[in-house]
Design an enzyme around this catalytic site. Structure first.
Site, mmCIF file in Angstrom:
data_model
loop_
_atom_site.group_PDB
_atom_site.id
_atom_site.type_symbol
_atom_site.label_atom_id
_atom_site.label_comp_id
_atom_site.label_asym_id
_atom_site.label_seq_id
_atom_site.Cartn_x
_atom_site.Cartn_y
_atom_site.Cartn_z
ATOM 1 N N CYS A 1 0.809 -1.186 0.113
ATOM 2 C CA CYS A 1 -0.015 -0.032 0.082
ATOM 3 C C CYS A 1 0.831 1.054 0.223
ATOM 4 C CB CYS A 1 -1.029 0.012 1.246
ATOM 5 S SG CYS A 1 -2.374 -1.247 0.934
HETATM 6 P P1 NAD Z 1 -4.607 -8.583 -3.891
HETATM 7 O O1 NAD Z 1 -3.683 -8.474 -5.335
HETATM 8 O O2 NAD Z 1 -4.138 -9.494 -2.874
HETATM 9 O O3 NAD Z 1 -5.987 -8.850 -4.310
HETATM 10 C C1 NAD Z 1 -6.410 -8.545 -5.605
HETATM 11 C C2 NAD Z 1 -7.423 -10.026 -5.936
HETATM 12 O O4 NAD Z 1 -8.189 -9.558 -7.157
HETATM 13 C C3 NAD Z 1 -6.330 -11.003 -6.712
HETATM 14 O O5 NAD Z 1 -6.755 -12.168 -6.118
HETATM 15 C C4 NAD Z 1 -6.947 -11.029 -8.197
HETATM 16 O O6 NAD Z 1 -6.706 -12.080 -8.756
HETATM 17 C C5 NAD Z 1 -8.056 -10.549 -8.160
HETATM 18 N N1 NAD Z 1 -8.872 -9.946 -9.408
HETATM 19 C C6 NAD Z 1 -8.150 -9.164 -10.395
HETATM 20 N N2 NAD Z 1 -8.900 -8.925 -11.357
HETATM 21 C C7 NAD Z 1 -10.141 -9.564 -11.009
HETATM 22 C C8 NAD Z 1 -11.473 -9.501 -11.684
HETATM 23 N N3 NAD Z 1 -11.745 -8.678 -12.469
HETATM 24 N N4 NAD Z 1 -12.324 -10.212 -11.184
HETATM 25 C C9 NAD Z 1 -12.219 -10.814 -9.931
HETATM 26 N N5 NAD Z 1 -11.149 -10.789 -9.364
HETATM 27 C C10 NAD Z 1 -10.017 -10.419 -9.809
HETATM 28 O O7 NAD Z 1 -4.746 -6.925 -3.672
HETATM 29 P P2 NAD Z 1 -5.202 -6.554 -2.076
HETATM 30 O O8 NAD Z 1 -4.066 -6.392 -1.409
HETATM 31 O O9 NAD Z 1 -6.302 -7.401 -1.388
HETATM 32 O O10 NAD Z 1 -5.777 -5.118 -2.476
HETATM 33 C C11 NAD Z 1 -6.899 -4.895 -2.980
HETATM 34 C C12 NAD Z 1 -7.296 -3.367 -2.766
HETATM 35 O O11 NAD Z 1 -7.265 -2.787 -1.727
HETATM 36 C C13 NAD Z 1 -5.924 -2.635 -3.471
HETATM 37 O O12 NAD Z 1 -6.480 -1.391 -4.002
HETATM 38 C C14 NAD Z 1 -5.117 -2.131 -2.249
HETATM 39 O O13 NAD Z 1 -4.452 -1.113 -2.508
HETATM 40 C C15 NAD Z 1 -6.299 -1.935 -1.301
HETATM 41 N N6 NAD Z 1 -5.847 -2.242 0.165
HETATM 42 C C16 NAD Z 1 -4.879 -2.922 0.453
HETATM 43 C C17 NAD Z 1 -4.836 -3.270 1.706
HETATM 44 C C18 NAD Z 1 -3.678 -4.543 2.191
HETATM 45 O O14 NAD Z 1 -3.152 -4.385 3.399
HETATM 46 N N7 NAD Z 1 -3.386 -5.319 1.389
HETATM 47 C C19 NAD Z 1 -5.130 -2.441 2.891
HETATM 48 C C20 NAD Z 1 -6.102 -1.503 2.432
HETATM 49 C C21 NAD Z 1 -6.537 -1.379 1.190
#
Ligand code: NAD
Length: 415
Positions: free
Chosen positions: A260
């Site tokens: 992030c």
């Molecule tokens: P991640 O990459 O772990 O997960 C995203 C998932 O979405 C993946 O499993 C991917 O395969 C899936 N995906 C991609 N395209 C898709 C589609 N069209 N349909 C269905 N699934 C699809 O990401 P994350 O860490 O979970 O983060 C997600 C969002 O949340 C980001 O914007 C991130 O900045 C934000 N965020 C993350 C955190 C954290 O600590 N990881 C905390 C707050 C906010």
């Protein structure tokens, strides 16, 4: 409430599991078939405390089939928003998800709310997501609602954070959209701020970049303190007594990583630049953070020639409690050490497999073997590193593990 969560990564999986444990009927839509299968078999590709137990108690289903969102009253978009090579935010996953949701809205007669939970640059929901959804012929506000409700959970404490948020932000297209989302959050004992969508998007980015700023700031103070023989941790303790400053995110060290802070900084810099503004502070925070990661390598060079040396890396995850190595400082350190001609022995209780995908040439071994290296660099504050015997070793500490001070040669990055 019937809820669908799109994207079963860290945020989506935790959001889904928590909402299901609160009595909602939850389906997860995920493009990665391997993730879908493992979730349905209760095997998780990510490590999060409490998640397996939570999942076991629910009848949550994961699928690659978007048809499952038919009938869902709220559809959360939790897909990834990684950095493009130029630092701007990639919206490809969000666009794809919005396109799929739009296709299903076309034939849907009932009202539902699409809520963006992914972190996005201000303007994304209004300028990108809504136009894609409206290609269905349906109109935001009239036929479906839209919210942007950013997630603030921390990896490693994600379940706890989701269930005990410090605040809930609901960016709403209109009152009805926000009213639909509100009951999900009302049971949390947290202040709720209802605002417009663009503001909600900026609140998330401003929060993350502020935290990054705090870390780079204390690292800068630490770098000065080290040269002056002042203990930056004592300084931080004194600063923290002022409630305007507070005691969080004031641990000097080797810098911040993770999925992030670095990416959100880069994204806000890119977005501000698009608007003709030069965000000087944000750029410097990022620059300082990258410089900070390389300090252990410079410190090592003071004590041993790196060419031909074996350097042990203790910790590869960007922080303890997770197997996530995205933007981990260990990536920069490992790259620099290999460039100097050192060989690396690395240990991490959870993240070694993920690290192997980037650095297959490194040897991954037991903690005992790593401790036999010519010198050791501590990069993640895993608790078990406080129980090691450092006597006789050369240790460069990026995370202030006090026990490591017993080493024959001990240097902290900024203490
Ligand atoms: P991640 O990459 O772990 O997960 C995203 C998932 O979405 C993946 O499993 C991917 O395969 C899936 N995906 C991609 N395209 C898709 C589609 N069209 N349909 C269905 N699934 C699809 O990401 P994350 O860490 O979970 O983060 C997600 C969002 O949340 C980001 O914007 C991130 O900045 C934000 N965020 C993350 C955190 C954290 O600590 N990881 C905390 C707050 C906010």
């Amino acid at each position: 409430m019937k809820i669908s969560v799109i994207g079963a990564g860290y945020v989506g999986l935790v959001t889904g599991a928590c909402l299901a444990s609160m009595g909602n009927e939850v389906s997860l839509v995920e493009v990665d078939m391997r993730k879908v299968e493992s979730i349905n078999n209760n095997i998780f590709s990510i490590y999060e405390e409490g998640l397996p137990e939570l999942m076991k108690g629910t009848d949550i289903v994961a699928t690659t089939d978007y048809n499952v969102i038919n009938g869902a009253g709220i559809i959360f978009i939790c897909t990834g928003t990684p950095s493009n090579p130029d630092g701007s935010m990639s919206l490809e996953q969000i666009k794809q998800a919005a396109g799929e949701i739009g296709d299903l809205l076309r034939t849907r007669g009932d009202y539902c709310v699409v809520a963006v939970k992914s972190t996005v640059v201000p303007g994304t929901t209004d300028e990108v997501v809504i136009p894609i959804l409206e290609r269905s012929g349906k109109k935001a506000g009239r036929d479906f609602g839209v919210c942007m409700s950013p997630e603030f959970l921390r990896e490693g404490r994600a379940v706890y954070d989701f269930m005990h948020p410090a605040r809930v932000i609901i960016g709403e297209f209109d009152r009805r959209s926000g009213d639909t989302l509100l009951p999900l959050y009302e049971q949390f004992k947290a202040p709720i701020l209802r605002t417009d969508i663009k503001t909600a998007e900026m609140i998330k980015l401003a929060s993350n970049t502020f935290l990054a700023n705090k870390i780079s700031f204390i690292n800068e103070i630490g770098n000065i303190c080290k040269r002056m023989g002042i203990d930056v941790f004592e300084v931080a303790k004194g600063m923290a007594l002022d409630e305007r400053i507070g005691n969080k995110f004031l641990n000097a060290g080797v810098g911040f990583g993770g999925s992030c802070l670095p990416k959100d900084l880069r994204a806000l810099i890119a977005r501000a630049t698009e608007y003709g503004y030069n965000p000087g502070i944000l750029k410097e925070v990022l620059h300082l953070n990258d410089k900070q990661a390389l300090i252990p390598v410079d410190l090592l060079k003071k004590h041993i020639p790196l060419n031909g040396a074996t350097v042990g890396l203790l910790g590869l995850a960007f922080k303890p409690g997770t197997d996530d190595i995205r933007d981990s400082r260990a990536i920069l350190v490992a790259g620099a050490l290999l460039k100097e001609g050192a060989s690396i022995l690395a240990y991490d209780p959870m993240a070694a497999n993920n690290f192997k995908n980037i650095f297959p040439e490194i040897k991954y071994s037991s903690i005992e073997d790593v401790m036999k290296s010519d010198a050791v660099v501590i990069l993640t504050e895993w608790e078990e590193f406080s129980a090691l015997d450092y006597r006789g070793k050369i240790v460069i500490d990026g995370r202030r593990i006090n026990k490591a001070r017993e080493a024959r040669i001990y240097e902290g990055v900024c203490w």
